[in-house]
Design a protein around this motif. Structure first.
Motif, PDB file in Angstrom:
ATOM      1  N   ASP B  96       0.959  -1.262   0.145  1.00  0.00           N
ATOM      2  CA  ASP B  96       0.032  -0.034  -0.143  1.00  0.00           C
ATOM      3  C   ASP B  96       0.877   1.111  -0.012  1.00  0.00           C
ATOM      4  OD1 ASP B  96      -2.305  -1.396   0.066  1.00  0.00           O
ATOM      5  OD2 ASP B  96      -2.664  -1.353   2.262  1.00  0.00           O
ATOM      6  N   HIS B  97       1.957   1.165   0.831  1.00  0.00           N
ATOM      7  CA  HIS B  97       2.809   2.255   0.549  1.00  0.00           C
ATOM      8  C   HIS B  97       3.422   2.450  -0.818  1.00  0.00           C
ATOM      9  CE1 HIS B  97       2.751   3.186   4.879  1.00  0.00           C
ATOM     10  NE2 HIS B  97       3.155   1.965   5.301  1.00  0.00           N
ATOM     11  N   ALA B  98       3.885   1.423  -1.141  1.00  0.00           N
ATOM     12  CA  ALA B  98       4.471   1.603  -2.832  1.00  0.00           C
ATOM     13  C   ALA B  98       3.350   2.079  -3.596  1.00  0.00           C
ATOM     14  CB  ALA B  98       4.867   0.255  -3.072  1.00  0.00           C
ATOM     15  N   GLU B  99       2.117   1.783  -3.314  1.00  0.00           N
ATOM     16  CA  GLU B  99       0.896   2.199  -4.239  1.00  0.00           C
ATOM     17  C   GLU B  99       0.880   3.784  -4.074  1.00  0.00           C
ATOM     18  OE1 GLU B  99      -2.973   1.038  -2.906  1.00  0.00           O
ATOM     19  OE2 GLU B  99      -3.957   1.686  -4.732  1.00  0.00           O
ATOM     20  N   GLY B 100       0.972   4.204  -2.623  1.00  0.00           N
ATOM     21  CA  GLY B 100       0.959   5.375  -2.189  1.00  0.00           C
ATOM     22  C   GLY B 100       2.054   6.228  -2.989  1.00  0.00           C
ATOM     23  N   ILE B 101       3.194   5.739  -3.056  1.00  0.00           N
ATOM     24  CA  ILE B 101       4.351   6.520  -3.832  1.00  0.00           C
ATOM     25  C   ILE B 101       3.833   6.727  -5.462  1.00  0.00           C
ATOM     26  CG2 ILE B 101       6.590   6.112  -4.687  1.00  0.00           C
ATOM     27  CD1 ILE B 101       7.300   4.721  -1.848  1.00  0.00           C
ATOM     28  N   ALA B 102       3.253   5.424  -5.996  1.00  0.00           N
ATOM     29  CA  ALA B 102       2.838   5.655  -7.261  1.00  0.00           C
ATOM     30  C   ALA B 102       1.725   6.809  -7.425  1.00  0.00           C
ATOM     31  CB  ALA B 102       2.185   4.274  -7.632  1.00  0.00           C
ATOM     32  N   LYS B 103       0.857   6.922  -6.394  1.00  0.00           N
ATOM     33  CA  LYS B 103      -0.249   7.845  -6.527  1.00  0.00           C
ATOM     34  C   LYS B 103       0.521   9.462  -6.474  1.00  0.00           C
ATOM     35  CE  LYS B 103      -4.161   5.237  -5.050  1.00  0.00           C
ATOM     36  NZ  LYS B 103      -5.029   4.923  -3.732  1.00  0.00           N
ATOM     37  N   ILE B 104       1.714   9.320  -5.429  1.00  0.00           N
ATOM     38  CA  ILE B 104       2.132  10.969  -5.540  1.00  0.00           C
ATOM     39  C   ILE B 104       2.899  11.252  -6.857  1.00  0.00           C
ATOM     40  CG2 ILE B 104       4.145  11.764  -4.396  1.00  0.00           C
ATOM     41  CD1 ILE B 104       3.455  10.343  -1.761  1.00  0.00           C
ATOM     42  N   THR B 105       3.510  10.061  -7.437  1.00  0.00           N
ATOM     43  CA  THR B 105       3.723  10.356  -8.796  1.00  0.00           C
ATOM     44  C   THR B 105       3.034  10.860  -9.616  1.00  0.00           C
ATOM     45  OG1 THR B 105       5.352   8.372  -8.177  1.00  0.00           O
ATOM     46  CG2 THR B 105       5.066   9.176 -10.704  1.00  0.00           C
ATOM     47  N   LEU B 106       1.701  10.422  -9.748  1.00  0.00           N
ATOM     48  CA  LEU B 106       0.551  11.038 -10.454  1.00  0.00           C
ATOM     49  C   LEU B 106       0.184  12.163 -10.054  1.00  0.00           C
ATOM     50  CD1 LEU B 106      -1.963   7.885 -10.815  1.00  0.00           C
ATOM     51  CD2 LEU B 106      -0.196   8.575 -12.211  1.00  0.00           C
ATOM     52  N   LEU B 107       0.403  12.657  -8.859  1.00  0.00           N
ATOM     53  CA  LEU B 107       0.321  14.130  -8.266  1.00  0.00           C
ATOM     54  C   LEU B 107       1.245  14.903  -9.050  1.00  0.00           C
ATOM     55  CD1 LEU B 107      -1.014  13.550  -4.771  1.00  0.00           C
ATOM     56  CD2 LEU B 107      -2.222  14.396  -6.740  1.00  0.00           C
ATOM     57  N   ILE B 108       2.486  14.736  -8.919  1.00  0.00           N
ATOM     58  CA  ILE B 108       3.368  15.262  -9.439  1.00  0.00           C
ATOM     59  C   ILE B 108       3.490  15.614 -10.939  1.00  0.00           C
ATOM     60  CG2 ILE B 108       6.127  15.502  -9.582  1.00  0.00           C
ATOM     61  CD1 ILE B 108       6.274  14.171  -7.042  1.00  0.00           C
ATOM     62  N   GLY B 109       2.892  14.521 -11.524  1.00  0.00           N
ATOM     63  CA  GLY B 109       2.712  14.592 -12.942  1.00  0.00           C
ATOM     64  C   GLY B 109       3.848  14.721 -13.806  1.00  0.00           C
ATOM     65  N   LYS B 110       3.718  15.840 -14.825  1.00  0.00           N
ATOM     66  CA  LYS B 110       4.898  16.086 -15.455  1.00  0.00           C
ATOM     67  C   LYS B 110       5.902  17.199 -15.130  1.00  0.00           C
ATOM     68  CE  LYS B 110       4.966  12.642 -18.446  1.00  0.00           C
ATOM     69  NZ  LYS B 110       5.878  11.586 -18.404  1.00  0.00           N
ATOM     70  N   GLU B 111       5.340  17.740 -13.925  1.00  0.00           N
ATOM     71  CA  GLU B 111       6.238  18.988 -13.316  1.00  0.00           C
ATOM     72  C   GLU B 111       7.629  18.413 -13.041  1.00  0.00           C
ATOM     73  OE1 GLU B 111       5.065  21.865 -10.700  1.00  0.00           O
ATOM     74  OE2 GLU B 111       2.751  21.113 -10.632  1.00  0.00           O
ATOM     75  N   PRO B 112       8.412  19.296 -13.265  1.00  0.00           N
ATOM     76  CA  PRO B 112       9.948  18.767 -12.971  1.00  0.00           C
ATOM     77  C   PRO B 112      10.279  18.642 -11.626  1.00  0.00           C
ATOM     78  CG  PRO B 112       9.922  21.052 -13.712  1.00  0.00           C
ATOM     79  CD  PRO B 112       8.651  20.483 -13.876  1.00  0.00           C
ATOM     80  N   LEU B 113      11.020  17.521 -11.219  1.00  0.00           N
ATOM     81  CA  LEU B 113      11.609  17.116 -10.002  1.00  0.00           C
ATOM     82  C   LEU B 113      12.467  18.076  -9.430  1.00  0.00           C
ATOM     83  CD1 LEU B 113      12.010  13.328 -10.250  1.00  0.00           C
ATOM     84  CD2 LEU B 113      10.237  14.270  -9.095  1.00  0.00           C
TER      85      LEU B 113
END
Lengths: 261, 221
Positions: B96-113
């Motif tokens: 679930d934590h890994a899934e959480g990280i994937a969801k954060i990736t979606l939130l960040i989207g294409k904005e540069p790190l």
């Protein structure tokens, strides 16, 4: 000792023989008052012999011998001058197969021990029989048929009748040698429930081959095992919860998990 | 007397626990990979695959219950089953934590790190390595190894501290990145929790081997 952890029977260095064959070697343990103690172990490891030494029944068989000390409330039951009949009244026994006296009525079966021992005046007999049948959870089923023959009852009822017979003489300790092995599972559970009730007033020691039964009914468990010489000895004795979740001795572990024995 | 059927089933269930562990490892490493690459498709895939991990966990739990009901295990057999029931819950929560990280990736989207990821992948690597070794310790009932692994949680905590402080400094320097920096703190927090759950597995190793329930290395977070 803690509250409710009083010693009832103390066994110290108990050895038992049948002729030249040694059945038990150096068993020492303390049976707690008004608790259920289960004795488990493979066939022939001396479980029955052990409990028969606790009310001097072992010596009834020919060529038998007992060595070591067994005290009941601090009194050495093998001391000279101790009457074995008195000990057997205080430490009653229920056997594997229900064995009601075949020619006697239900009432007389329960009263048998009292009559033999001359223990009860006739006037109280009915009261004592009723009390014993109630304690054995049989009263409601037989109260209108007390004159009928004891063998007319079902197996489970007969076993409860035998428990009532043992209770009628008001023992302090009840020894039970595989009391459910001839009974069906539902009747077995009824007897197990009865044991829980009885343990409020009596100290109970039960020999059983059924390990789940030992786990269900007992507070303490003793595991007996035997060596190459077929002489039984105590491997482990402790709280039933500990024995069945985290036994200390690998032989106990092997036996209760069904790996050997 | 033997317990061939019980032993066979215990072994099969333990193998399934290891399989579940492998699925969780891949989810954790994959989630960090998606974040690094900002691969939104892959992030979506990790979220979808979490369903399979949950199903696997329920499947194992069901087998454990059936085994208890039919074989009446006691002593070390019983401890092993109970431990596995706990371990699969921890594994599922790690996923679930890994899934959480994937969801954060979606939130960040294409904005540069806001910065190159260095310590965060390190936390993930460390956590996954601890996870792998904790399951190995479980199969070997290795109490000493379990104790050692639980101590290593401190290293993950230290990395978390480092990430947190670094991001805090960056936020102070440039308030416009506060949102994206916060997302990364969430990621690090997820990884920190994963390592904590490895400690739980280590506790179950000790329980299975010895019957003792001990609390090991309580995390500072």
């Amino acid at each position: 000792m803690e509250d409710g952890q009083d010693a009832k029977i103390v066994v110290d260095g108990l050895n038992a023989w049948y002729g030249s064959v040694q059945a038990l070697r150096d068993v020492s343990l303390t049976i707690l008052d008004r608790k259920v103690t289960a004795v488990i172990g493979p066939s022939g490891c001396g479980k029955s012999t052990f409990i028969r030494c606790l009310n001097r029944m072992h010596e009834v068989a020919p060529h038998t011998r007992v060595q070591g000390k067994v005290t009941l409330d601090g009194q050495d039951i093998y001391a000279p001058g101790v009457d074995p009949v008195t000990i057997r009244r205080r430490v009653g026994m229920v056997f594997q197969r229900p064995n009601p006296f075949p020619t006697m009525s239900i009432f007389d079966n329960v009263a048998a021990g009292l009559k033999l021992g001359g223990l009860a005046p006739k006037a109280y007999l009915a009261d004592i029989v009723e009390k014993a049948l109630r304690q054995a959870a049989l009263w409601d089923e037989v109260k209108y048929m007390l004159k009928r023959n004891g063998t007319a009852l079902s197996g489970g009822q007969q076993q409860r009748l035998c428990i009532a017979r043992a209770l009628a003489v008001e023992p302090e300790v009840l020894l039970m040698d595989e009391p459910c092995s001839a009974l069906d599972p539902i009747t077995t559970l009824a007897i197990e429930e009865l044991l829980q009730e009885l343990s409020r007033e009596y100290t109970i020691i039960i020999v059983t081959h059924n390990m789940q039964q030992a786990a269900r009914v007992s507070d303490k468990a003793a595991f007996l095992f035997m060596g190459e010489d077929r002489t039984g000895f105590l491997v482990e004795y402790g709280d039933t919860k500990e024995i069945f979740t985290n036994p200390k001795d690998p032989r106990t572990e092997g036996y209760i998990t069904g790996r050997f024995g | 007397m033997t317990r061939a059927l019980l032993e066979k089933q215990l072994q099969e269930i333990q193998d399934e626990v290891l399989e579940l562990g492998g699925m969780v490892e891949r989810a954790i490493l994959g989630s960090i990979e998606t974040l690094k690459k900002q691969d939104l498709e892959m992030a979506q895939l990790i979220i979808t695959e979490d369903v399979a991990i949950n199903q696997k966990r329920f499947h194992i739990e069901e087998r454990c219950i059936q085994l208890m009901a039919t074989q009446q295990p006691v002593a070390s057999d019983l401890r092993q089953i109970v431990a596995m029931i706990h371990i699969i819950v921890d594994l599922e929560r790690m996923a679930d934590h890994a899934e959480g990280i994937a969801k954060i990736t979606l939130l960040i989207g294409k904005e540069p790190l806001i910065k190159p990821l260095i310590d965060i992948p390190r936390m993930a690597q460390k956590g996954v390595e601890m996870l792998r070794r904790s399951l190995e310790a479980f199969t070997q009932r290795n109490v000493e190894a379990a104790k050692g692994i639980s101590e290593e949680d401190d290293e993950v905590d230290a990395l978390y501290d480092q990430v947190y402080r670094e991001l805090l400094v960056l936020m102070l320097q440039d308030p416009r990145i506060i949102q994206r920096a916060t997302y990364l703190i969430w990621v690090a927090h997820n990884l920190e929790r994963i390592a904590d759950r490895v400690t739980n597995i280590c506790e179950r190793v000790v329980f299975t081997a010895t019957g003792h329930m001990v609390e090991m290395n309580v995390s500072k977070y």
